[in-house]
Motif scaffolding. Structure first.
Motif, short mmCIF file in Angstrom:
data_model
loop_
_atom_site.label_atom_id
_atom_site.label_comp_id
_atom_site.label_asym_id
_atom_site.label_seq_id
_atom_site.Cartn_x
_atom_site.Cartn_y
_atom_site.Cartn_z
N GLU A 1 0.86 -1.19 0.00
CA GLU A 1 0.00 0.00 0.00
C GLU A 1 0.89 1.23 0.00
OE1 GLU A 1 -3.67 0.45 1.55
OE2 GLU A 1 -3.82 -1.19 0.13
N ASN A 2 0.29 2.38 -0.31
CA ASN A 2 1.05 3.62 -0.29
C ASN A 2 1.70 3.90 1.05
OD1 ASN A 2 1.02 4.67 -2.78
ND2 ASN A 2 -0.76 6.01 -2.45
N VAL A 3 2.81 4.63 1.01
CA VAL A 3 3.48 4.95 2.27
C VAL A 3 2.78 6.13 2.94
CG1 VAL A 3 5.78 4.13 1.61
CG2 VAL A 3 5.13 6.45 1.07
N VAL A 4 2.88 6.18 4.25
CA VAL A 4 2.43 7.35 4.99
C VAL A 4 3.68 8.22 5.13
CG1 VAL A 4 1.74 8.19 7.26
CG2 VAL A 4 0.48 6.33 6.22
N VAL A 5 3.61 9.47 4.69
CA VAL A 5 4.79 10.33 4.73
C VAL A 5 5.04 10.76 6.18
CG1 VAL A 5 5.77 12.51 3.91
CG2 VAL A 5 4.33 11.12 2.39
N PRO A 6 6.26 10.56 6.68
CA PRO A 6 6.51 10.94 8.08
C PRO A 6 6.40 12.45 8.26
CG PRO A 6 8.54 10.21 7.01
CD PRO A 6 7.44 9.97 6.05
N LEU A 7 5.92 12.86 9.42
CA LEU A 7 5.84 14.29 9.72
C LEU A 7 7.23 14.78 10.11
CD1 LEU A 7 2.66 14.57 11.97
CD2 LEU A 7 2.93 15.41 9.64
N PRO A 8 7.51 16.08 9.90
CA PRO A 8 8.84 16.58 10.26
C PRO A 8 9.21 16.28 11.72
CG PRO A 8 7.65 18.23 9.02
CD PRO A 8 6.69 17.12 9.27
N ASN A 9 8.24 16.32 12.63
CA ASN A 9 8.61 16.13 14.04
C ASN A 9 9.06 14.70 14.34
OD1 ASN A 9 5.89 15.28 13.82
ND2 ASN A 9 5.66 15.41 16.03
N GLU A 10 8.67 13.77 13.46
CA GLU A 10 9.12 12.39 13.64
C GLU A 10 10.64 12.32 13.40
OE1 GLU A 10 6.41 9.82 11.63
OE2 GLU A 10 7.82 8.15 11.70
N ILE A 11 11.09 13.08 12.40
CA ILE A 11 12.51 13.13 12.06
C ILE A 11 13.25 14.00 13.08
CG2 ILE A 11 14.17 13.69 10.22
CD1 ILE A 11 11.63 13.54 8.30
N PHE A 12 12.63 15.13 13.45
CA PHE A 12 13.27 16.03 14.40
C PHE A 12 13.46 15.34 15.76
CE2 PHE A 12 11.12 19.87 12.11
CZ PHE A 12 12.01 19.72 11.05
N GLY A 13 12.51 14.49 16.13
CA GLY A 13 12.61 13.76 17.40
C GLY A 13 13.85 12.88 17.40
N ALA A 14 14.06 12.16 16.28
CA ALA A 14 15.23 11.28 16.17
C ALA A 14 16.51 12.12 16.17
CB ALA A 14 15.14 10.45 14.90
N LEU A 15 16.45 13.28 15.52
CA LEU A 15 17.62 14.17 15.44
C LEU A 15 17.98 14.71 16.82
CD1 LEU A 15 19.50 15.49 13.33
CD2 LEU A 15 17.83 17.31 13.08
N ASN A 16 16.96 15.08 17.58
CA ASN A 16 17.18 15.60 18.93
C ASN A 16 17.93 14.63 19.82
OD1 ASN A 16 16.38 18.19 19.33
ND2 ASN A 16 14.30 17.70 19.98
#
Lengths: 149, 266
Positions: B41-56
């Motif tokens: 099925e189509n992917v759900v695009v991650p929200l920026p805060n999902e990436i920012f959380g990992a970056l933090n």
């Protein structure tokens, strides 16, 4: 309105609802989503942010569906699957891009709820496999939500 | 010695345990990905805060440096508004990371006016109000949730009127702004783990496929994004190798160029 009129009106309305609404209206993907969110509820207290976006559809007994999702190393994820068909048995499992089972041992299945836990070892694409293992219905709605922290 | 009743109880418990264990479907240790890929099925695009959380988690980031509140150009073309809307929602997540209440409130209002411009303002008004209230109370978790709801409501409203392509552009705008900020942070403080967060080749393919299916949106910015994604793809599609500091810097240049194209008039 007297008691008799009230009862007659209610009965007529019930009959109208029974005949007018299509059979499929007994359950929808939105109903399945509310069960998936119900499974997610205890985890919100543990700091998981549950996404508004979700996947959903319907499957026959024994059928599977794969969804692909980008996961980030450093985050922790739970995927919650739900259906409104209470006597159904469903499952969800997570595999990495190589097809290797990637979930934590505390992933679980409880009748019409299931959940899979993953702490990605690498950033990249993962496969989430949802399945309707058993169901009394010909088609069973499902919805998958996820959360991260 | 165990009494009969006690042993009966134990047997029942053991039987129940076996039944419950047996009811859990054992997952195969491996699946055939190639076979599975056909049914994906189509992917759900991650929200920026999902990436920012990992970056933090990799170290503290000075999020204030990335807060952006200045008003971008006003557009009349709906695809441009959709891209900009996604970018502005991503700016909202950045302002939340920076815990900048005035910026969050301003962005909330900007999201509302852009949503009105694209004809989905009604579904956004309650979210914009909730964003302002939560920012005033500095309830950052609530602001994050409302921003997610805002994006979801905008896209649901667009999908309802069969504007799925505009809805996809909202996700793309947000992803581009998130990637620009991520690559900027990692360029400044390079780490292999930080660079690995850019390893998103399938998402790039996903966006490329969607853009190819939008020939009716014949706008310079759409063409720029298409070619920009083509430039980014080989830089992140590195398999099990590392993404180099040079690649991260290049990704930042490309995404900065595209972001400028989204927020400013041609």
């Amino acid at each position: 309105m007297n008691r008799f009129t009230k009862i007659s009106l209610q009965a007529s309305l019930s009959l109208v609802v029974c005949f007018v609404l299509p059979r499929g209206a007994a359950g929808t993907v939105d109903d399945a989503q509310s069960f998936a969110l119900q499974a997610a509820e205890p985890y919100v207290k543990e700091g998981f942010q549950v996404r508004e976006d979700y996947w959903g559809g319907d499957l026959g007994s024994g059928e599977k569906k794969a969804v692909r999702q980008q996961l980030f190393k450093g985050n922790e994820y739970w995927f919650w699957l739900g259906t409104e068909v209470e006597r159904a048995k469903i499952s969800v499992h997570i595999y990495d891009s190589e097809g290797k089972l990637a979930e934590q041992p505390d992933s679980w299945e409880k009748g019409h709820f299931a959940a899979a836990h993953v702490i990605p070892k690498a950033t990249g694409s993962y496969f989430i496999i949802v399945a309707v293992e058993e169901s009394p219905e010909e088609r069973t709605h499902w919805a998958l939500v996820y959360g991260f922290r | 010695m165990i009494s009969f009743s006690k042993s009966l109880k134990l047997s029942v418990i053991a039987l129940l345990g076996v039944t419950l264990y047996a009811s859990a479907t054992p997952a195969p240790q491996r699946i055939d990905v190639k076979q599975m890929s056909k049914k994906v099925e189509n992917v759900v695009v991650p929200l920026p805060n999902e990436i920012f959380g990992a970056l933090n988690k990799l170290g503290s980031v000075n999020w204030r440096e990335y807060v952006r509140t200045e008003k971008s150009s006003n557009f009349t073309e709906r695809p441009r508004i959709a891209l900009l809307l996604g970018t502005v929602i991503a700016d909202g997540f950045i302002a939340v990371q920076a815990e900048d209440a005035p910026a969050v409130k301003e962005i909330g209002q900007r999201v509302l006016s852009l949503s009105k411009g694209i004809g989905v303002g009604n579904s956004i008004t309650p979210h914009a109000k909730a964003i302002t209230e939560a920012a005033d109370k500095r309830k950052w978790e609530n602001v994050r949730q409302e921003l997610d709801r805002t994006q979801s409501s905008v896209q649901a409203a667009m999908n309802e009127v069969h504007d799925e392509k505009l809805s996809q552009l909202v996700s793309l705008g947000g992803w581009l702004r998130g990637t620009q900020v991520l690559s900027s942070v990692v360029t400044k403080h390079f780490s292999a783990d930080g660079a690995e967060l850019l390893h998103q080749p399938d998402l790039l393919v996903h966006f490329q496929t969607q853009l190819q299916a939008m020939p009716e949106f014949n706008l310079p910015i759409i063409r720029d994004i298409q070619s920009g994604l083509g430039e980014v793809k080989p830089l992140v599609d590195v398999g099990s190798s590392h993404i180099s500091p040079e690649s991260v810097r290049r990704i930042n240049e490309i995404t900065t160029r595209l972001d400028n194209g989204i927020v400013t008039r041609d």
